[in-house]
Motif scaffolding. Sequence first.
Motif, PDB file in Angstrom:
ATOM      1  N   GLU A 342       0.652  -1.479  -0.323  1.00 28.14           N
ATOM      2  CA  GLU A 342       0.103  -0.069  -0.720  1.00 28.14           C
ATOM      3  C   GLU A 342       0.898   1.466   0.310  1.00 28.14           C
ATOM      4  O   GLU A 342       1.588   1.460   0.378  1.00 28.14           O
ATOM      5  CB  GLU A 342      -1.112   0.348   1.393  1.00 28.14           C
ATOM      6  CG  GLU A 342      -1.975  -1.424   0.806  1.00 28.14           C
ATOM      7  CD  GLU A 342      -2.620  -1.269   2.237  1.00 28.14           C
ATOM      8  OE1 GLU A 342      -4.241  -1.568   2.251  1.00 28.14           O
ATOM      9  OE2 GLU A 342      -2.409  -0.299   3.222  1.00 28.14           O
ATOM     10  N   ASN A 343       0.340   1.897  -0.903  1.00 32.15           N
ATOM     11  CA  ASN A 343       0.892   3.649  -1.113  1.00 32.15           C
ATOM     12  C   ASN A 343       2.482   3.430  -1.147  1.00 32.15           C
ATOM     13  O   ASN A 343       3.834   5.057  -1.163  1.00 32.15           O
ATOM     14  CB  ASN A 343       1.008   4.205   0.760  1.00 32.15           C
ATOM     15  CG  ASN A 343      -0.355   4.605   1.238  1.00 32.15           C
ATOM     16  OD1 ASN A 343      -1.163   5.040   0.575  1.00 32.15           O
ATOM     17  ND2 ASN A 343      -0.542   4.451   2.521  1.00 32.15           N
ATOM     18  N   SER A 344       2.781   2.285  -2.447  1.00 31.97           N
ATOM     19  CA  SER A 344       4.460   2.015  -2.547  1.00 31.97           C
ATOM     20  C   SER A 344       4.275   2.988  -4.101  1.00 31.97           C
ATOM     21  O   SER A 344       3.517   3.294  -4.894  1.00 31.97           O
ATOM     22  CB  SER A 344       4.322   0.805  -3.648  1.00 31.97           C
ATOM     23  OG  SER A 344       5.100   0.536  -4.215  1.00 31.97           O
ATOM     24  N   SER A 345       5.882   3.845  -4.175  1.00 33.41           N
ATOM     25  CA  SER A 345       5.781   4.278  -5.574  1.00 33.41           C
ATOM     26  C   SER A 345       6.540   3.690  -5.981  1.00 33.41           C
ATOM     27  O   SER A 345       7.270   4.603  -7.207  1.00 33.41           O
ATOM     28  CB  SER A 345       6.750   5.902  -4.424  1.00 33.41           C
ATOM     29  OG  SER A 345       7.851   5.166  -4.424  1.00 33.41           O
ATOM     30  N   LEU A 371      -6.163 -10.662  -9.860  1.00 32.33           N
ATOM     31  CA  LEU A 371      -7.005  -9.277  -9.937  1.00 32.33           C
ATOM     32  C   LEU A 371      -7.212  -8.796  -8.958  1.00 32.33           C
ATOM     33  O   LEU A 371      -7.220  -7.314  -8.380  1.00 32.33           O
ATOM     34  CB  LEU A 371      -8.770  -9.853  -9.800  1.00 32.33           C
ATOM     35  CG  LEU A 371      -9.009 -10.985 -11.034  1.00 32.33           C
ATOM     36  CD1 LEU A 371     -10.930 -11.852 -10.933  1.00 32.33           C
ATOM     37  CD2 LEU A 371      -9.462  -9.850 -11.468  1.00 32.33           C
ATOM     38  N   THR A 372      -6.180  -9.162  -7.608  1.00 31.16           N
ATOM     39  CA  THR A 372      -6.292  -8.368  -6.119  1.00 31.16           C
ATOM     40  C   THR A 372      -5.041  -7.421  -7.086  1.00 31.16           C
ATOM     41  O   THR A 372      -5.381  -6.943  -6.502  1.00 31.16           O
ATOM     42  CB  THR A 372      -5.404  -9.579  -5.399  1.00 31.16           C
ATOM     43  OG1 THR A 372      -6.367 -10.592  -5.349  1.00 31.16           O
ATOM     44  CG2 THR A 372      -5.350  -8.458  -4.159  1.00 31.16           C
ATOM     45  N   THR A 373      -4.053  -8.013  -7.975  1.00 27.86           N
ATOM     46  CA  THR A 373      -2.694  -6.823  -7.951  1.00 27.86           C
ATOM     47  C   THR A 373      -3.840  -5.773  -8.878  1.00 27.86           C
ATOM     48  O   THR A 373      -3.266  -4.541  -8.669  1.00 27.86           O
ATOM     49  CB  THR A 373      -2.648  -7.279  -8.818  1.00 27.86           C
ATOM     50  OG1 THR A 373      -2.075  -8.702  -8.334  1.00 27.86           O
ATOM     51  CG2 THR A 373      -1.314  -6.905  -9.944  1.00 27.86           C
ATOM     52  N   ALA A 374      -4.035  -5.980  -9.876  1.00 24.35           N
ATOM     53  CA  ALA A 374      -5.169  -4.692 -10.164  1.00 24.35           C
ATOM     54  C   ALA A 374      -5.913  -4.779  -9.702  1.00 24.35           C
ATOM     55  O   ALA A 374      -6.153  -2.696  -9.539  1.00 24.35           O
ATOM     56  CB  ALA A 374      -6.365  -5.133 -11.142  1.00 24.35           C
ATOM     57  N   GLY A 375      -6.933  -4.880  -8.274  1.00 21.01           N
ATOM     58  CA  GLY A 375      -7.501  -3.457  -7.042  1.00 21.01           C
ATOM     59  C   GLY A 375      -6.654  -2.779  -6.561  1.00 21.01           C
ATOM     60  O   GLY A 375      -6.623  -1.548  -5.968  1.00 21.01           O
ATOM     61  N   LEU A 376      -4.584  -3.198  -6.555  1.00 16.28           N
ATOM     62  CA  LEU A 376      -3.980  -3.065  -5.824  1.00 16.28           C
ATOM     63  C   LEU A 376      -3.099  -1.580  -6.556  1.00 16.28           C
ATOM     64  O   LEU A 376      -2.920  -0.101  -6.629  1.00 16.28           O
ATOM     65  CB  LEU A 376      -2.990  -3.269  -5.425  1.00 16.28           C
ATOM     66  CG  LEU A 376      -3.452  -3.840  -3.793  1.00 16.28           C
ATOM     67  CD1 LEU A 376      -2.450  -5.046  -3.316  1.00 16.28           C
ATOM     68  CD2 LEU A 376      -3.591  -3.182  -2.562  1.00 16.28           C
ATOM     69  N   VAL A 377      -3.161  -1.501  -7.958  1.00 14.50           N
ATOM     70  CA  VAL A 377      -2.349  -1.536  -9.075  1.00 14.50           C
ATOM     71  C   VAL A 377      -3.305  -0.076  -9.420  1.00 14.50           C
ATOM     72  O   VAL A 377      -2.671   1.296  -9.681  1.00 14.50           O
ATOM     73  CB  VAL A 377      -1.556  -1.935 -10.156  1.00 14.50           C
ATOM     74  CG1 VAL A 377      -1.350  -1.020 -10.749  1.00 14.50           C
ATOM     75  CG2 VAL A 377      -0.708  -3.135  -8.954  1.00 14.50           C
ATOM     76  N   GLY A 383      -3.709   9.439 -13.784  1.00 22.40           N
ATOM     77  CA  GLY A 383      -3.201  10.198 -13.782  1.00 22.40           C
ATOM     78  C   GLY A 383      -1.563   9.563 -14.213  1.00 22.40           C
ATOM     79  O   GLY A 383      -1.154  11.102 -14.777  1.00 22.40           O
ATOM     80  N   SER A 384      -1.100   8.951 -14.849  1.00 17.54           N
ATOM     81  CA  SER A 384      -0.320   8.651 -14.613  1.00 17.54           C
ATOM     82  C   SER A 384       0.093   7.938 -16.306  1.00 17.54           C
ATOM     83  O   SER A 384      -0.657   8.126 -16.585  1.00 17.54           O
ATOM     84  CB  SER A 384       0.584   7.085 -14.304  1.00 17.54           C
ATOM     85  OG  SER A 384       0.298   5.989 -14.938  1.00 17.54           O
ATOM     86  N   ASP A 385       1.361   7.619 -16.678  1.00 19.32           N
ATOM     87  CA  ASP A 385       1.655   7.286 -18.264  1.00 19.32           C
ATOM     88  C   ASP A 385       2.233   6.222 -19.209  1.00 19.32           C
ATOM     89  O   ASP A 385       2.411   5.781 -20.094  1.00 19.32           O
ATOM     90  CB  ASP A 385       2.242   8.795 -19.119  1.00 19.32           C
ATOM     91  CG  ASP A 385       3.723   8.366 -18.997  1.00 19.32           C
ATOM     92  OD1 ASP A 385       3.411   7.778 -17.764  1.00 19.32           O
ATOM     93  OD2 ASP A 385       4.796   8.979 -19.012  1.00 19.32           O
ATOM     94  N   ALA A 386       1.164   5.198 -17.392  1.00 19.76           N
ATOM     95  CA  ALA A 386       1.933   3.624 -18.415  1.00 19.76           C
ATOM     96  C   ALA A 386       1.184   3.587 -19.012  1.00 19.76           C
ATOM     97  O   ALA A 386      -0.164   4.056 -18.958  1.00 19.76           O
ATOM     98  CB  ALA A 386       1.930   3.468 -16.525  1.00 19.76           C
ATOM     99  N   ASN A 387       1.816   2.448 -20.072  1.00 19.15           N
ATOM    100  CA  ASN A 387       1.462   2.382 -20.788  1.00 19.15           C
ATOM    101  C   ASN A 387      -0.039   1.001 -20.112  1.00 19.15           C
ATOM    102  O   ASN A 387       0.612  -0.175 -19.348  1.00 19.15           O
ATOM    103  CB  ASN A 387       2.275   1.319 -21.689  1.00 19.15           C
ATOM    104  CG  ASN A 387       1.463   0.426 -22.960  1.00 19.15           C
ATOM    105  OD1 ASN A 387       0.934  -0.567 -22.983  1.00 19.15           O
ATOM    106  ND2 ASN A 387       1.997   1.032 -24.185  1.00 19.15           N
ATOM    107  N   LEU A 388      -1.245   0.903 -20.283  1.00 20.05           N
ATOM    108  CA  LEU A 388      -1.979  -0.017 -19.327  1.00 20.05           C
ATOM    109  C   LEU A 388      -1.655  -1.491 -19.901  1.00 20.05           C
ATOM    110  O   LEU A 388      -1.986  -1.854 -19.551  1.00 20.05           O
ATOM    111  CB  LEU A 388      -3.701   0.641 -19.548  1.00 20.05           C
ATOM    112  CG  LEU A 388      -3.701   1.679 -19.517  1.00 20.05           C
ATOM    113  CD1 LEU A 388      -5.265   2.040 -19.418  1.00 20.05           C
ATOM    114  CD2 LEU A 388      -3.360   1.836 -17.573  1.00 20.05           C
ATOM    115  N   ALA A 389      -1.382  -1.825 -21.152  1.00 20.81           N
ATOM    116  CA  ALA A 389      -1.835  -3.642 -22.282  1.00 20.81           C
ATOM    117  C   ALA A 389      -0.370  -3.571 -21.503  1.00 20.81           C
ATOM    118  O   ALA A 389      -0.454  -4.857 -21.697  1.00 20.81           O
ATOM    119  CB  ALA A 389      -1.114  -2.644 -23.842  1.00 20.81           C
TER     120      ALA A 389
END
Length: 450
Positions: A342-345, A371-377, A383-389
Amino acid sequence: MPLVLTAAAIAVLLLLIMKFKVHVFIALAVVSFLLALALGMPLPDIVGAVEDGLGDTLASTGLIFGFGAILGKLLADAGGAQRISTSLVDRFGQRWVQWAVVVASLILGVALFFEVGIVLLVPIVYQMSKQAQVNFLYLGLPMAAGLSVMHGFLPPHPGPTVIAEQYGANVGMVLVYGLVIALPTAVIAGPLFTYYARKYVPSAFTKTEVGTLAKLGEGQQFDIKDTPGFASSALTALFPVLLMFASSIVALLQDGLGLPENTFFQAVEVIGEPTTVMVLSVLVAIYTMGIARRIPMTRVMQSAETSVKAVGMLLLVLGVSGSLKQVLIDGGVGDYVATLFENSSISPLVLAWLIAALLRLAQGSATVAALTTAGLVIPLIEGSDANLALVTLATGAGSIIASHVNDTGFWIVRESFGLTVKETLATWTVLETIISVCGFGFVLLLSLAV
């Protein structure tokens, strides 16, 4: 403490099976109860968790394996599996037979769920190993690698598709990037890894006794002219693929065109469900491998009955492995791992892979891990420019790392190839880790270019 207790439970399980030779079914059941107590689950909930885990696993895999076993046995007893294997070996030659298996598993893996692919391909690949006079596992590991890679990275498989929806990623781009990642990963985890695995786990590659599913392919050996035609045999074996593929295409078109739900789409969805697919495929096999060849229905049903009896213990092992997984989930092991981040950068790509990997190691289920990872990430990528794919593929890669004793897939592979627990850890667990690490490595490389 939850992670320490989980590690201790796994150690006890391995000790019971490998040292004291307790049957896998009994050992998994005992450890499931002990771990539930150690995790502090309320006593009234323990039996329910064990039963729910067994019931859910058998509900999703029982009919697939039952009907899959019947399909494999009908193909073997009619000579269809022999015709397919002989034709493929003759076409590719013994030198390239391993690559033939990789190509076949990649193509079939586009549409087939991992469990369906295993139960269909194991008897045929076993026949191919006999025709090519090579060890079964020499062809079996590349086959499993191809199926696992496609299952982990490519839509329309449930994991990548659902994760993409959670992240809001473009499914088409996930498919394109997934193919770029999947092909080299399958080569590394399949033929290349098998080459080295033969050196450090020689016992796994010198077995004369094979697993339950492979034995379904040990049907009577025919003169090739007495076997069904290649087209008929291949159509019977590929029928599940065709149904699933057609259903997936219709679903993608519906989503892409924004078409409303109606009876047609609902019917297509039902037909594309693995259980329905296997029922329809068995009916086709009864005709092509039985009625059309004028084989008496009593003989056809005898083959079906024999196959179901053969997979009885396999189904119990798979079911109780689901009990262990459910105890880990209900006992809060996955939730504990989730709170660590939680709250990782950390970079979203690295974080997605790392969280999914730890969740997979802790509780066994790739789907739950993803699915658990998706909920955390999700909050971190807003608001980031991360490539969602690529975040989707990084999550998928982490969720399939190091399949071990708390994963149903581990026991499927062990029973399919007739391996010991130690041999399965040294081959399948390492193979899945290679797929995970290589897949993540290719995701990072792609992130530099897109």
